[in-house]
Design a protein around this motif. Structure first.
Motif, PDB file in Angstrom:
ATOM      1  N   ARG B   9       0.854  -1.182   0.000  1.00 26.09           N
ATOM      2  CA  ARG B   9       0.000   0.000   0.000  1.00 26.09           C
ATOM      3  C   ARG B   9       0.894   1.237   0.000  1.00 26.09           C
ATOM      4  O   ARG B   9       2.092   1.155   0.229  1.00 26.09           O
ATOM      5  CB  ARG B   9      -0.943   0.023   1.189  1.00 26.09           C
ATOM      6  N   SER B  10       0.250   2.349  -0.201  1.00 24.44           N
ATOM      7  CA  SER B  10       1.055   3.565  -0.285  1.00 24.44           C
ATOM      8  C   SER B  10       1.478   4.018   1.101  1.00 24.44           C
ATOM      9  O   SER B  10       0.954   3.577   2.107  1.00 24.44           O
ATOM     10  CB  SER B  10       0.265   4.654  -0.986  1.00 24.44           C
ATOM     11  N   GLY B  11       2.412   4.936   1.115  1.00 17.40           N
ATOM     12  CA  GLY B  11       3.113   5.253   2.347  1.00 17.40           C
ATOM     13  C   GLY B  11       2.402   6.228   3.257  1.00 17.40           C
ATOM     14  O   GLY B  11       1.347   6.771   2.944  1.00 17.40           O
ATOM     15  N   THR B  12       3.002   6.422   4.385  1.00 18.70           N
ATOM     16  CA  THR B  12       2.517   7.402   5.336  1.00 18.70           C
ATOM     17  C   THR B  12       3.643   8.395   5.576  1.00 18.70           C
ATOM     18  O   THR B  12       4.735   8.248   5.047  1.00 18.70           O
ATOM     19  CB  THR B  12       2.147   6.746   6.673  1.00 18.70           C
ATOM     20  N   CYS B  13       3.357   9.362   6.413  1.00 19.87           N
ATOM     21  CA  CYS B  13       4.341  10.413   6.640  1.00 19.87           C
ATOM     22  C   CYS B  13       5.623   9.882   7.272  1.00 19.87           C
ATOM     23  O   CYS B  13       6.649  10.504   7.208  1.00 19.87           O
ATOM     24  CB  CYS B  13       3.761  11.514   7.522  1.00 19.87           C
ATOM     25  N   ARG B  14       5.536   8.747   7.952  1.00 13.18           N
ATOM     26  CA  ARG B  14       6.719   8.255   8.629  1.00 13.18           C
ATOM     27  C   ARG B  14       7.609   7.425   7.711  1.00 13.18           C
ATOM     28  O   ARG B  14       8.669   6.974   8.119  1.00 13.18           O
ATOM     29  CB  ARG B  14       6.332   7.425   9.852  1.00 13.18           C
ATOM     30  N   ARG B  24       4.674  -2.769   3.987  1.00 16.33           N
ATOM     31  CA  ARG B  24       4.564  -2.529   5.412  1.00 16.33           C
ATOM     32  C   ARG B  24       5.017  -3.785   6.126  1.00 16.33           C
ATOM     33  O   ARG B  24       4.580  -4.882   5.789  1.00 16.33           O
ATOM     34  CB  ARG B  24       3.100  -2.252   5.746  1.00 16.33           C
ATOM     35  N   GLU B  45       6.933  -0.125  13.525  1.00 12.44           N
ATOM     36  CA  GLU B  45       7.253   1.297  13.660  1.00 12.44           C
ATOM     37  C   GLU B  45       6.430   1.975  14.756  1.00 12.44           C
ATOM     38  O   GLU B  45       6.662   3.133  15.088  1.00 12.44           O
ATOM     39  CB  GLU B  45       6.973   2.025  12.340  1.00 12.44           C
ATOM     40  N   MET B  46       5.431   1.285  15.279  1.00  8.30           N
ATOM     41  CA  MET B  46       4.571   1.911  16.288  1.00  8.30           C
ATOM     42  C   MET B  46       5.428   2.348  17.474  1.00  8.30           C
ATOM     43  O   MET B  46       6.157   1.557  18.050  1.00  8.30           O
ATOM     44  CB  MET B  46       3.515   0.921  16.770  1.00  8.30           C
TER      45      MET B  46
END
Lengths: 748, 180
Positions: B9-14, B24, B45-46
């Motif tokens: 899936r596409s990324g997040t800000c992190r 992921r 990453e949490m």
């Protein structure tokens, strides 16, 4: 105190409040009625709603309840946000009932204006349950003691009947009614059932101060400390209800910007994201797009992954620079006269001195350690809110309006606040209403779960409702003898009070229009332009900016007159004995009559004094600074003298004065600045609040007084920034008229 | 640490790199928190902060800034003070995590907490878990810190109530107590 159940997560199995406090340590009715009062560990918050008053054996009024075990429950109509209100109120009740604080549990009141309106706000015409203006002790001083004394009178009557003796032959002692003549004793717990049948006394006699065992005594510990050192104290941030979702919101990036469209594709692909909702905004409420998720981390990631297009066509184009420029211009306008006496002089008298000074102070953020948050559960025909309420019934009314409910259909459960400094008393209930809108929008998508809105630090810092940016312009005239003959001040800043057009805003000019010095010709004028930037009160309110102006100018005037700044002030306070007393005390304790010890080679040292009357209390401070050769300065010591009337808890008075000084020292360092309607700062990297390494030694001295108690949460704040600026003037000869100090001289 | 590749899936800000922007990692970790084993399954990453607060239910560790700027989230990992808000759980396999809830279980922690009560340090209290965890870490490595040691160790912990003087006094008190 032994734990009787595991400390685990704070997870309520139902929405009934007793589950929130998680732990029960005593059975309130001896198990007979099967009702357990959730009092929790020492200092843990329990909720007033956890008491079903129909089952409480003795509840003579809205503030006092006594159980069959003799345990006293004190209901606080005030928020505990660190200022010590719970301990103060418990002390007042315990004093009248003659019990130790270990026999007292404090529970926060539900939002209920009929029972818990703030008595001092009521005098100002506000029928509101709210915490602010440093009123908790001054308001509780009579109210809480009378409530407890009523309970005592009923216990005495019940015992008198039981023993068939005159009530006047009885006394109370350490939680018991005693009959000294016979040595008989009955614990309060044994008397509550009978006391509950006694009529409420018409009037009560309060304990004489000579007999006080707790009020004003050293060593009375805060009731909330144990839970605040082991992590068990519960704040809004900590509440988790079954099925609850966490919402993190994207606010508009500029003041006045609006949502145009949002693409949530990336957000919805994140595991754990439950919903994306549009949240209506308006002038008072930020709104935007909220992401609801199982936990805060996922909600934040989801928020950050939103692809939002904002409509910035109506966004604010100006920034702080333009606002200052506009405000400076307004000081030449006529304005609204707040006070005027004599005939002001706008030129130097023959042989005298004229000072024309313009002061600029920025917007400031409250930046409490707990970023704003609010838990809302919208249900059919009702709404439950869990929140640290500083604006209890104001928030209740606006939440109800938002949902088309009656105020009493909004049930608010009160929690500890992780700081507030006024921010949680928002006149527009901004964060509460925003949380309600998030929950309502979610409900429209079929989500029945409770929703906790959590602002990230940047959301909190950029959401507006700042201490207003101000420009003051003051023109002073001293005659050829050095006498201060004229003071003409213009105060420019936004008003956040609801006032008729053209009215004087007492909050905007407080600490300026009421300076205590005997100046024959005196005029203060206000200008309250309207801007899109939202503002509100912050700890010590108008005094945050007025004291810096007034008290640094007093030093400039003293220098112009060639006089010692302490003596110069004293000479203008002939009719003000309490002002003089704090000045004298602080000068004595700071060793003002002896020269300040020199610093290391290459450094310059200086000492400054300042005085402010705020929230009914008198505070004077002396600051000592050392300026290094590179222009950085450290604040070595602040000596503080306080007269806040009768002291209920000297340790808390000292702590509030120390904390106020630390809060005020941030004014030297931090600013919220706007650039084209965008808030520049976002977190503690660019909003550099005071840290441990900037905290000076502080000595607090209290003037003994038997006057009624006045405020202490706020009055410690205002004098410190002018005292430091005066110390810098003493050390360097430089005057300071702009905060924060970011020029050649700056905090180390 | 076992890892699984989740659906792309596409990324997040992190996301910091191309790989992370397209896939992921789902981790399964064994975490030791206050002496108890917890099985974590999810995004490695949490940050530990949110796992502690929202999943484990240990809410004594507070959220203040999310950028390791305020210290409200201070915990200890193998005895070192760590900001939980920027510490991914994926870095913590096999390491000993302790939070304010277990502070009383060792002598230094218990003495520090008692000193905090004796000096009546807290006001609003929100930052105090982090302050105490930083103080315990300091006293674990330096038995008799002076004021500059305290400034160095505690200046990462903000207290907006400005209880700093009392924090300093409580650390000195605890140090004396521990020497006795």
């Amino acid at each position: 105190m032994k734990r009787l159940s595991s400390p685990g997560p704070v997870e309520a199995s139902s929405v009934s409040a007793e589950n929130i406090s998680t732990l029960s340590r005593r059975s309130f009715l001896g198990g007979l009625a099967g009702l357990t009062l959730a009092v929790g560990l020492p200092g843990q918050i329990a909720l007033a709603s956890s008491l079903d008053s129909s089952n409480t054996p003795f509840e003579p009024n809205a503030f006092i309840r006594i159980g069959v075990d003799g345990q006293v429950t004190v209901v606080s109509s005030y928020l505990e946000m660190g200022q010590g209100a719970f301990t103060g109120l418990a002390t007042l009740a315990a004093e009248e009932l003659d019990v130790g604080l270990d026999k007292v549990t404090v529970v926060p009141a539900m939002a209920d204006v009929k029972r818990y309106a703030n008595p001092l706000f009521a005098k100002m015409g506000w029928n509101l349950q709210a915490t602010g203006g440093s009123t908790s002790m001054s308001g509780g001083w009579v109210q809480m003691r009378e409530a407890a004394a009523s309970a005592r009178a009923m216990l005495l009557s019940a015992a008198a009947k039981h023993w068939n003796v005159a009530p006047s032959t009885l006394a109370v002692e350490n939680g018991e009614v005693i009959h000294p003549a016979s040595g008989r004793r009955l614990g309060y717990g044994q008397l509550v059932a009978a006391a509950a049948r006694e009529p409420l006394p018409d009037k009560v006699v309060l304990k004489q101060p000579e007999a006080f065992k707790l009020i004003g005594k050293q060593g009375v510990a805060r009731v909330d400390v144990p839970a605040k050192v082991d992590g068990s104290a519960i704040y809004t941030q900590d509440i988790k209800l079954p099925g609850m979702l966490v919402a993190v919101i994207a606010h508009p990036p500029r003041i006045g910007a609006k949502l145009r469209k949002v693409d949530a594709t990336r957000t919805k692909a994140i595991a754990g994201v439950v919903a994306v909702v549009e949240v209506p905004g308006d002038a008072a409420i930020q709104g935007g797009v909220a992401v609801l998720a199982r936990n805060t981390w996922v909600a934040r990631q989801g928020r950050d992954a939103l692809d939002i297009t904002w409509d910035e066509s109506q966004a604010m184009a100006e920034g702080s620079k333009e606002i200052f420029e506009h405000y400076r211009g307004l000081t030449d306008e006529v304005g609204i006269v707040a006070i005027e006496r004599g005939q002001i002089v706008d030129a130097a008298p023959a042989g005298g001195t004229f000072i024309d000074a313009v002061y600029e102070q920025p917007y400031l953020a409250h930046a409490a350690m707990e970023p704003l948050n609010c838990l809302v559960h919208v249900q059919d025909g009702r709404c439950e809110i869990w929140n640290a309420e500083q604006w209890h019934t104001g928030d209740q009314a606006l939440a109800a309006k938002e949902l088309g409910l009656k105020p009493e259909q909004v049930i608010i459960h009160q929690l500890y606040a992780g700081g507030s400094f006024g921010r949680r008393a928002n006149p527009n209930s901004d964060y509460v209403v925003e949380a309600v809108r998030v929950a309502r929008s979610a409900r429209e998508q079929g989500i029945q779960a409770p929703v906790k809105l959590v602002w990230m630090r940047e959301d909190d810092m950029r959401a507006g409702y700042y201490r207003p940016l101000t420009v003051h312009r003051v023109r002073l005239a001293l005659d050829n003898t050095g006498a201060l003959v004229s003071w003409h001040q213009h105060v420019v800043g936004q008003s956040f009070m609801t006032l008729p057009e053209g009215a004087v805003d007492p909050v905007l000019v407080e600490g300026a229009a009421d300076i205590p010095y005997a100046i024959p010709n005196f005029k203060v004028v206000q200008h309250a332009p309207k801007l899109a930037v939202q503002t509100q009160w912050m700890r010590s309110v108008g005094h945050t900016h007025a004291a810096f102006v007034g008290e640094t100018l007093m030093d400039e005037a003293a220098r112009a007159a060639g006089k010692d700044p302490y003596q110069f002030r004293l000479a203008l306070l002939a009719q003000q004995p309490r002002h003089r007393a704090v000045l004298d005390l602080v000068a004595d304790k700071a060793g003002w009559s002896s020269p300040l010890a020199a610093g290391a080679p290459g450094t310059r040292r200086g000492r400054g004094i300042a005085l402010q009357f705020a929230f009914g209390s008198y505070v004077a401070q002396v600051a000592e600074v050392t300026v290094a050769s590179d222009g950085t300065f450290s604040i070595d010591r602040v000596v503080c003298a306080v007269d806040c009337g009768r002291v209920i808890n000297p340790q808390i008075v000292a702590a509030q004065a120390e904390g106020g000084i630390g809060f005020g020292l941030t004014f030297l360092r931090a600013a919220i600045t706007l650039d084209k309607g965008r808030v520049v700062q976002g977190n503690f990297n660019d909003y550099p609040v005071l840290r441990m390494n900037g905290m000076p030694a502080v000595q607090v001295h209290i003037v003994p007084s038997d006057a009624s108690p006045t405020g202490i949460g706020e009055p410690g704040v205002p004098p410190v920034s002018p005292a430091v600026a005066n110390a810098l003037l003493d050390a360097t000869g430089t005057t300071f008229r702009t905060l924060p100090l970011l020029g050649a001289l700056r905090p180390a | 640490m076992r890892t699984f590749i989740n659906a792309p899936r596409s990324g997040t800000c992190r996301c910091r790199g191309f790989l992370r922007s397209t896939i992921r990692l789902i981790a399964m970790l064994e975490l030791n928190i206050n002496g108890q084993q917890h099985t974590f399954e999810g995004d490695a990453e949490m940050p530990l902060l949110w796992y502690l607060r929202d999943e484990v239910g240990l809410t004594g560790t507070k959220f203040g800034c999310g950028m390791a700027l305020c210290g409200a989230c201070t915990v200890q990992v193998d005895g070192q003070p760590v900001r939980a808000c920027v510490t991914p759980v994926g870095t913590l396999q096999g390491r000993a995590i302790s939070t304010i809830e277990s502070a009383r279980e060792n002598r230094i922690g218990a003495v520090v907490q008692q000193a905090w009560i004796a000096e009546q340090v807290p006001q609003c209290g929100y930052c105090q878990s982090g302050q105490i965890m930083s103080a315990i870490a300091l006293l674990s490595t330096k038995a008799d810190p002076d004021d500059s040691d305290i400034d160095a160790a505690l200046s990462g912990n903000i207290c907006r109530c400005a209880t700093y003087r009392r924090i300093r006094a409580a650390i000195h008190r605890a140090a004396q107590e521990l020497k006795a």
